[in-house]
Design a protein around this motif. Structure first.
Motif, PDB file in Angstrom:
ATOM      1  N   PHE A 190       0.840  -1.203   0.000  1.00  0.00           N
ATOM      2  CA  PHE A 190       0.000   0.000   0.000  1.00  0.00           C
ATOM      3  C   PHE A 190       0.873   1.250   0.000  1.00  0.00           C
ATOM      4  O   PHE A 190       1.802   1.371   0.791  1.00  0.00           O
ATOM      5  N   HIS A 191       0.558   2.187  -0.907  1.00  0.00           N
ATOM      6  CA  HIS A 191       1.354   3.412  -1.012  1.00  0.00           C
ATOM      7  C   HIS A 191       0.569   4.662  -0.621  1.00  0.00           C
ATOM      8  O   HIS A 191       1.000   5.438   0.214  1.00  0.00           O
ATOM      9  N   GLU A 192      -0.600   4.859  -1.229  1.00  0.00           N
ATOM     10  CA  GLU A 192      -1.331   6.107  -1.010  1.00  0.00           C
ATOM     11  C   GLU A 192      -2.771   5.942  -1.465  1.00  0.00           C
ATOM     12  O   GLU A 192      -3.048   5.233  -2.436  1.00  0.00           O
ATOM     13  N   GLU A 193      -3.686   6.605  -0.735  1.00  0.00           N
ATOM     14  CA  GLU A 193      -5.077   6.579  -1.166  1.00  0.00           C
ATOM     15  C   GLU A 193      -5.473   7.950  -1.702  1.00  0.00           C
ATOM     16  O   GLU A 193      -4.888   8.976  -1.338  1.00  0.00           O
ATOM     17  N   VAL A 194      -6.476   7.952  -2.575  1.00  0.00           N
ATOM     18  CA  VAL A 194      -6.983   9.181  -3.180  1.00  0.00           C
ATOM     19  C   VAL A 194      -8.505   9.144  -3.111  1.00  0.00           C
ATOM     20  O   VAL A 194      -9.115   8.098  -3.356  1.00  0.00           O
ATOM     21  N   TYR A 195      -9.081  10.277  -2.771  1.00  0.00           N
ATOM     22  CA  TYR A 195     -10.530  10.395  -2.722  1.00  0.00           C
ATOM     23  C   TYR A 195     -10.961  11.515  -3.658  1.00  0.00           C
ATOM     24  O   TYR A 195     -10.413  12.622  -3.611  1.00  0.00           O
ATOM     25  N   ALA A 196     -11.896  11.226  -4.538  1.00  0.00           N
ATOM     26  CA  ALA A 196     -12.426  12.230  -5.460  1.00  0.00           C
ATOM     27  C   ALA A 196     -13.925  12.377  -5.230  1.00  0.00           C
ATOM     28  O   ALA A 196     -14.667  11.397  -5.291  1.00  0.00           O
ATOM     29  N   GLU A 197     -14.361  13.588  -4.949  1.00  0.00           N
ATOM     30  CA  GLU A 197     -15.774  13.857  -4.728  1.00  0.00           C
ATOM     31  C   GLU A 197     -16.562  13.586  -6.006  1.00  0.00           C
ATOM     32  O   GLU A 197     -16.005  13.579  -7.115  1.00  0.00           O
ATOM     33  N   PRO A 198     -17.888  13.396  -5.881  1.00  0.00           N
ATOM     34  CA  PRO A 198     -18.717  13.254  -7.092  1.00  0.00           C
ATOM     35  C   PRO A 198     -18.566  14.486  -7.979  1.00  0.00           C
ATOM     36  O   PRO A 198     -18.468  15.613  -7.500  1.00  0.00           O
TER      37      PRO A 198
END
Length: 355
Positions: free
Chosen positions: A165-173
């Motif tokens: 695991f390196h990094e998570e990303v969250y993108a809004e709708p």
């Protein structure tokens, strides 16, 4: 960049190893990262509200595991990755939710196009829907490459499996990450590599004609852990006559993003070069997708095209107006010297509208 390659026959094992890590080791590993190493994680509000780091880590691992259990599996060949790198003149105008090849997925590169540092490569990415209808994805590095680079100890191959695991990303709708478009942004190469791969699949630039089913050993492990068996799709560039042109790519993205385009031919003869650029928009009538050359700095013709700010100076223009004002091709796009006002949109004669 010289990196080890991953074969399509390895993807099922990587998937299962990652599921095992999330189920068995991630809660404690991530709790230690939060408490002892000061590493921060993106968290949904409900997870961030938990008081104990151990509970936060367990919730994050469970959510990632749920997404990965449902994942469709994709194998991006070296040729497919190279073809995405070459898409320098094509904008991605559809939102993320419109271009993901499946609601949840795991994508593994044969030869990763992005190196972070010291030989560490991004081998894979997993994704799924977020709590609010947006998109959540996680980058995974090649564990063996991390060991060779001295960033991880050999025992991490047993703890993490083939992916770390390196990094998570969250993108809004209805949100598009600026990192995908701006080379000056940190992470530009990996954001662009992923999002334009999704776009290329959704528009037919990349296709999969062959899928590989799990081996007998993998099927046995799947049965024991209650995970549904699924094939791995080999993703390759579309060939010759299959490959869509630039106008087809834009039309497809507009349709994916919810723009109503009807298949209604123009009632009068059109120059053959303009025919692919003709669209019929119910509220606007017969139009051509054109590039507007005369915009002030930072102006955009987006409101006329009806898509996101990444479209730049593309607009739906009345066919009659383009034919009268003149046109030429510029970097693959139809360019016409039409006037544009940031508040009023294109300044054309109402008599040019045709329904």
């Amino acid at each position: 960049m010289s990196v080890d390659r991953t074969g399509i026959q390895d993807v099922h094992a990587l998937w299962l190893q990652t599921l095992d890590f999330l189920r068995c080791n991630a809660p404690q590993t991530w709790a230690d990262m939060l408490c002892k190493e000061g590493v921060t994680f993106l968290m949904p509000p409900a997870v961030a509200a938990l008081e104990r780091a151990e509970d936060q880590a367990a919730a994050l691992a469970n959510a990632e595991c749920r997404r990965l259990r449902k994942a469709d599996l994709f194998y991006i060949t070296r040729e497919a990755a190279e073809s995405v790198t070459d898409l320098t003149g094509i904008p991605c105008i559809a939102q993320i939710a419109s271009i993901v090849p499946s609601p949840s997925g795991l994508l593994v590169w044969e030869e990763p196009p992005v190196c972070i540092e010291r030989g560490v490569v991004l081998r894979a990415v997993s994704w799924g829907p977020s709590y609010d209808g947006g998109t959540w994805w996680s980058w995974w590095t090649d564990t063996a490459a991390c060991v060779r680079a001295g960033i991880a100890v050999p025992s991490m191959l047993m703890v993490n499996g083939g992916l770390t695991f390196h990094e998570e990303v969250y993108a809004e709708p209805d949100f598009w990450p600026v990192q995908a478009d701006d080379p000056a942004q940190p992470g530009h190469l990996r954001f662009r590599a992923l999002l334009f791969t999704w776009m290329a699949i959704s528009c037919g630039l990349l296709v999969y004609r062959e899928s590989v089913t799990p081996s007998q050993d993998i099927r046995g492990h799947l049965r024991r852990t209650g995970v549904e068996s699924r094939p791995v799709h080999r993703v390759i560039p579309a060939s010759g006559g299959e490959r869509p042109g630039l106008a087809q790519i834009l039309r497809r993205q507009l349709q994916l993003d919810g723009t109503a385009l009807e298949e209604r031919p123009y009632p009068w003869p059109l120059p053959a070069a303009l025919e692919p650029w003709h669209v019929y928009v119910p509220d606007l009538g017969h139009r051509l997708i054109v590039e507007i050359p005369f915009l002030e700095p930072r102006q955009t013709a987006v409101p006329t095209l009806g898509a996101g700010s990444r479209v730049g100076n593309l607009a739906f223009a009345p066919v009659r107006a383009v034919l009268r004002q003149g046109w030429q091709f510029h970097n693959g796009y139809v360019r016409s010297p039409l006037l544009y006002d940031p508040e009023l949109g294109l300044l054309t004669d109402p008599d040019d509208d045709e329904f």
